[in-house]
Scaffold this motif. Structure first.
Motif, PDB file in Angstrom:
ATOM      1  N   SER A   1      -8.828   5.497 -12.926  1.00  7.38           N
ATOM      2  CA  SER A   1      -8.108   4.462 -12.234  1.00  7.38           C
ATOM      3  C   SER A   1      -7.665   3.305 -13.113  1.00  7.38           C
ATOM      4  O   SER A   1      -8.047   3.231 -14.285  1.00  7.38           O
ATOM      5  CB  SER A   1      -9.117   3.967 -11.107  1.00  7.38           C
TER       6      SER A   1
ATOM      7  N   THR B   1      -3.172   5.693  -4.227  1.00  7.27           N
ATOM      8  CA  THR B   1      -3.663   6.727  -4.539  1.00  7.27           C
ATOM      9  C   THR B   1      -2.929   7.957  -4.852  1.00  7.27           C
ATOM     10  O   THR B   1      -1.952   8.164  -3.921  1.00  7.27           O
ATOM     11  CB  THR B   1      -4.579   7.247  -3.545  1.00  7.27           C
TER      12      THR B   1
ATOM     13  N   ALA C   1     -14.432  -2.460  -1.439  1.00  4.14           N
ATOM     14  CA  ALA C   1     -13.043  -2.147  -1.695  1.00  4.14           C
ATOM     15  C   ALA C   1     -12.295  -3.407  -1.206  1.00  4.14           C
ATOM     16  O   ALA C   1     -11.162  -3.849  -1.570  1.00  4.14           O
ATOM     17  CB  ALA C   1     -12.417  -0.971  -0.849  1.00  4.14           C
TER      18      ALA C   1
ATOM     19  N   PHE D   1      -4.247  -1.577  -8.201  1.00  7.14           N
ATOM     20  CA  PHE D   1      -5.403  -0.419  -7.980  1.00  7.14           C
ATOM     21  C   PHE D   1      -4.843   0.938  -7.704  1.00  7.14           C
ATOM     22  O   PHE D   1      -4.651   1.253  -6.593  1.00  7.14           O
ATOM     23  CB  PHE D   1      -6.384  -0.836  -6.656  1.00  7.14           C
TER      24      PHE D   1
ATOM     25  N   SER E   1     -12.344   2.249  -4.463  1.00  2.90           N
ATOM     26  CA  SER E   1     -11.397   2.121  -3.371  1.00  2.90           C
ATOM     27  C   SER E   1     -12.070   2.784  -2.337  1.00  2.90           C
ATOM     28  O   SER E   1     -11.406   3.027  -1.166  1.00  2.90           O
ATOM     29  CB  SER E   1     -10.074   3.018  -3.990  1.00  2.90           C
TER      30      SER E   1
ATOM     31  N   VAL F   1       0.931  -1.365   0.100  1.00  2.00           N
ATOM     32  CA  VAL F   1      -0.016  -0.167  -0.165  1.00  2.00           C
ATOM     33  C   VAL F   1       0.936   1.194  -0.213  1.00  2.00           C
ATOM     34  O   VAL F   1       1.666   1.367   0.652  1.00  2.00           O
ATOM     35  CB  VAL F   1      -0.964  -0.040   1.339  1.00  2.00           C
TER      36      VAL F   1
ATOM     37  N   ASP G   1      -7.182   1.381   1.873  1.00  2.00           N
ATOM     38  CA  ASP G   1      -6.437   0.322   1.354  1.00  2.00           C
ATOM     39  C   ASP G   1      -5.886  -0.878   2.186  1.00  2.00           C
ATOM     40  O   ASP G   1      -6.082  -2.076   1.980  1.00  2.00           O
ATOM     41  CB  ASP G   1      -5.248   0.785   0.349  1.00  2.00           C
TER      42      ASP G   1
ATOM     43  N   GLY H   1      -1.938  -1.215  -3.636  1.00  2.00           N
ATOM     44  CA  GLY H   1      -2.939  -0.056  -3.612  1.00  2.00           C
ATOM     45  C   GLY H   1      -2.326   1.166  -3.542  1.00  2.00           C
ATOM     46  O   GLY H   1      -1.482   1.413  -2.795  1.00  2.00           O
TER      47      GLY H   1
ATOM     48  N   ARG I   1     -10.982  -5.801  -3.874  1.00  3.32           N
ATOM     49  CA  ARG I   1      -9.964  -5.967  -4.586  1.00  3.32           C
ATOM     50  C   ARG I   1      -8.818  -7.133  -4.184  1.00  3.32           C
ATOM     51  O   ARG I   1      -7.978  -7.453  -4.971  1.00  3.32           O
ATOM     52  CB  ARG I   1      -9.124  -4.532  -4.235  1.00  3.32           C
ATOM     53  N   TRP I   2      -8.942  -7.541  -2.877  1.00  8.43           N
ATOM     54  CA  TRP I   2      -7.983  -8.313  -2.401  1.00  8.43           C
ATOM     55  C   TRP I   2      -8.390  -9.832  -2.152  1.00  8.43           C
ATOM     56  O   TRP I   2      -8.004 -10.697  -1.397  1.00  8.43           O
ATOM     57  CB  TRP I   2      -7.334  -7.852  -0.997  1.00  8.43           C
TER      58      TRP I   2
END
Lengths: 501, 501
Positions: free
Chosen positions: A470, A238, A482, A261, A477, A152, A168, A236, A485-486
């Motif tokens: 994205s 941003t 969210a 992501f 996210s 992250v 995240d 993850g 995603r994992w």
């Protein structure tokens, strides 16, 4: 309490003599020194994450939920120290720091309560039919499984809610994935405080050493090395398009490609219809000025483009937008690099001969800025794709279209967006059907009659959108989803209950 | 009825004078000539797909379901012509052709019936709360939207179920995405017949020109150009790791990266426990011989590795496996290239001095082959990662481990797999808990006491797995959930009912 060290699992580590410091953007004073993580520390953090994965992913959902709640509790315990550190590293006001702390704890608790009910695993059982002709039908149990250790990256613009213990991290830990955070160099002390809270919570709740690590760095090397590590299984992020794309490219080139992501922001177009402008132009202008200036324009959903159709009230609307903007106090940007980039990109725009500057006094002393408004007509907008690039800061561009047809053409020309807003009146609905149909394919969230800033943390939220908003528009996210995603699906065929993990 | 041309939307097109022909693998006779698609034809097909997207994605689910059902009906109408063409192009037996035709129509109908109930959109409404303090809460409606035109690559080993109107096409059309198929060069006539059925169904049910195109090619250029086209928004592929990875890399390097769902097969390890071998070794050996020889070993889930732990019955088990294999008739491979690749890779394995050959008479006349069985101990297996690579054809490798600890180490060393099977007895369950915990992180489907071949079309099926089994383990290419590959979430905020698309 601050050490300037990395958390390699439970262990504080400072192998490197190379250090860096963040700078208080409001005062330009230097803050504490932090040790840059070495390759060995990265390797060790990922190794611990990998080893802890089996144990951590096998914890009950109640145990994982308890861990998440304990993190929130420990962050709350940091109290004023965290708020003061946050403000000193970001130049953001105390109210924002407190709001973001509340949101961060709220997110952790939301994931904790979400995973307690195992519905999130989307389990589904398809029963056996041994008598089926021509072949017996097997029993299948579909469920979800965490994908492995996650990297992250802390975000510059959300030092709490999208950083060390942000969305995240919270979603990955909730899913059962260990997390290695690469902290953002603009707020390493905020990062270390939050990391210490996570480590404290992990120890208290009996989580394995390695479930969380926190690495410092002010260069791209640590993050690059981390993303390339074969035991990291997802990323993850941003931040900017440039950095997010670089991480995506690194991950795609690995022997085993992994999902990235990256939420990279967008220009979040706002369409203001002629009737809306006529009926409530002043109010809309004030809302827009407030929205694009919010947090010095440093929100992912800041409205960077305003589309309008030529009409009698347009000149008044422009004046009101300029006037509302001039009433907003100048604000401090997150760091010097962001301020400089903002001024550079703003100057590029202004030097374009097709652009008219409506409000220009944006470049203030130090890291301070004020809102900038420019204007262009649609024909010139079409000619230059670079005008669609995000200007990170308090900047917006009015794009004037001759008519609805040209507006629709402008919408079709747009890149992918996090959000798109439509400000309109009921009598225009039938004319605007086509515009809505077009714009839905351009954004992750479509808003009616309000501003894009303010991302509700809701199970119905999509924060993400077609590229370049994205890197994977199929996931959000923000909000409970969210966690998806994992996770990956897994089917157990004809498996006896006693042998299921 | 066959023209050798491409379908560019509704239009039959043959701009290119370059042609190719498939070869009957059983007789080595040449089949009909097909025109390779030109760049202009690719561009035109994608342009039509892009233009049709707005109209097609706005069709009601009943209309789209009617289209899918009509495709199935038209395929059924092709009758014997399709079956004869299929067999002539693949060397596969008539029963397989008929079975696959039934499965293909079954998949189309399953997607048709699935989309009629709009639950698949996973819509969720979070109601507004205008009185919330400190900020009013907006209304959010979360739903799903198709991502745009999709490129589908026909598979060599499933000329119907994973090709022109196979699972990728059916799921994309169900989602609301137009499809451009790049047909597999080994069975272009089968492809054209099915394409004509889709075009016929599209016209009958009033679908827009461009909702489907079918392009021929025997080189990589057409597919490459198609995947790089900016208006293509996703890719479906079933085939080799080399080709799937190449498509993934192309897509990742685009200015706008797009998702690639490549199902690239795997070695599908089968663990046979000591107790199982003792109690029913002969039966297991027969099942394994049948499974790895099924369809000349040309199934994605063919078991290429058998893990065993040293025990008294191992020598008997080997003999029974060899004996069961020798009783299976030689079979025709799909094409000359596949046969040659099989012999080459098999020879590479056999030349490895650590490998013992148990059954070798695999290389038969023409494109015929028989099953090959080799053996290696775990220590030597660990030394060479290349031994984990899939051998596409009737090949399996027995890997003998000294004990359970070494077996677990072998499981940990595995790459990602589509499936992993455990053949064991109840008294061993407590000892095997760790093995199951480890292996769940290696595969998309974990099977107890049966063979991996035979992929049930079920909503609980996962056909996909960690890389290199597939490029995105978070999605399945078989079963109803395959539709999720072509959808993304979208949120409508405060949207009036009248304005929703």
């Amino acid at each position: 309490m601050l050490t300037g060290k990395n958390y390699v699992g439970y262990e504080l580590s400072a192998e490197n003599t190379s250090v860096f410091e963040s700078i208080n953007p409001a005062t330009e004073e230097k803050n504490e020194k932090f040790h840059i993580a070495t390759h060995q520390e990265v390797n060790q953090a990922v190794k611990k994450a990998q080893i802890s994965f089996l144990e951590y992913s096998a914890k009950t959902v109640e145990e994982r939920a308890g861990f998440l709640e304990a993190i929130g509790h420990e962050i709350l315990e940091l109290g004023d120290e965290l708020i003061i550190t946050y403000c000193r590293e970001t130049g953001l006001p105390e109210a924002r720091a407190k709001g973001e702390m509340g949101r961060t704890i709220g997110q952790l608790n939301a994931f904790a309560s979400y995973i307690k009910n195992e519905n999130w695993k989307n389990s589904f059982e398809d029963k056996a039919d041994p008598k089926r002709i021509p072949m017996p039908k097997p029993a299948l149990l579909l469920t979800s499984i965490p994908i492995g250790p996650i990297a992250v990256f802390g975000a510059s613009n959300f030092p709490l809610a999208f950083s060390t213990a942000g969305g995240d991290t919270a979603s990955a830990l909730a899913a059962g994935c260990p997390v290695v955070v690469k902290g953002h160099p603009s707020h390493p002390a905020t990062g270390e405080l939050v990391a210490s809270a996570i480590i404290q919570a992990a120890k208290q709740t009996g989580m394995p050493d390695g479930v969380f690590s926190h690495l410092n760095s002010n260069n791209i090397e640590v993050g690059t090395f981390l993303v390339k590590h074969p035991k990291i299984k997802g990323v993850g992020f941003t931040g900017s398009l440039k950095a997010g794309r670089a991480l995506y490219d690194l991950a795609a080139k690995r022997e085993e490609p992994i999902p990235v992501f990256a939420e990279m922001g967008s220009v979040n177009p706002v369409i203001v219809s002629a009737a809306a402008m006529e009926k409530r132009g002043k109010e809309i202008a004030q809302q827009l000025a407030g929205s694009f200036n919010l947090g010095a324009g440093q929100f992912c959903t800041s409205p960077g483009i305003i589309f309008t159709v030529e009409n009698d009230k347009l000149a008044d609307f422009e004046k009101e937008l300029v006037s509302a903007n001039s009433q907003i106090d100048e604000q401090c940007m997150l760091n010097q690099g962001i301020k400089q980039a903002f001024i550079k990109v703003k100057n590029d725009f202004i030097s374009n001969s097709n652009i008219t500057v409506l409000s220009e006094a944006g470049d203030k002393d130090g890291n301070m800025v004020a809102g900038i408004i420019v204007k262009i007509n649609a024909k010139n907008f079409f000619e230059n794709n670079r005008l669609q690039e995000e200007v990170f800061g308090p900047f917006t561009m009015l794009v004037t279209c001759d008519n609805l047809e040209e507006l629709n053409k402008a919408v079709e020309s747009l890149q992918g967006q996090l959000t798109a807003s439509l400000i309109a009146e009921e009598e225009e609905f039938s004319d605007l059907k086509k515009t809505v149909q077009l714009i839905q394919h351009k954004a992750g969230r479509i808003i009616f009659n309000s501003m894009p800033t303010g991302v509700e943390v809701s199970p119905a939220m999509t924060h993400g959108g077609p590229y370049p908003a994205s890197t994977d528009s199929r996931f959000t996210s923000v909000g409970i989803s969210a966690i998806n995603r994992w996770l990956r699906p897994i089917s157990f065929q004809d498996f006896p209950e006693a042998l299921l993990p």
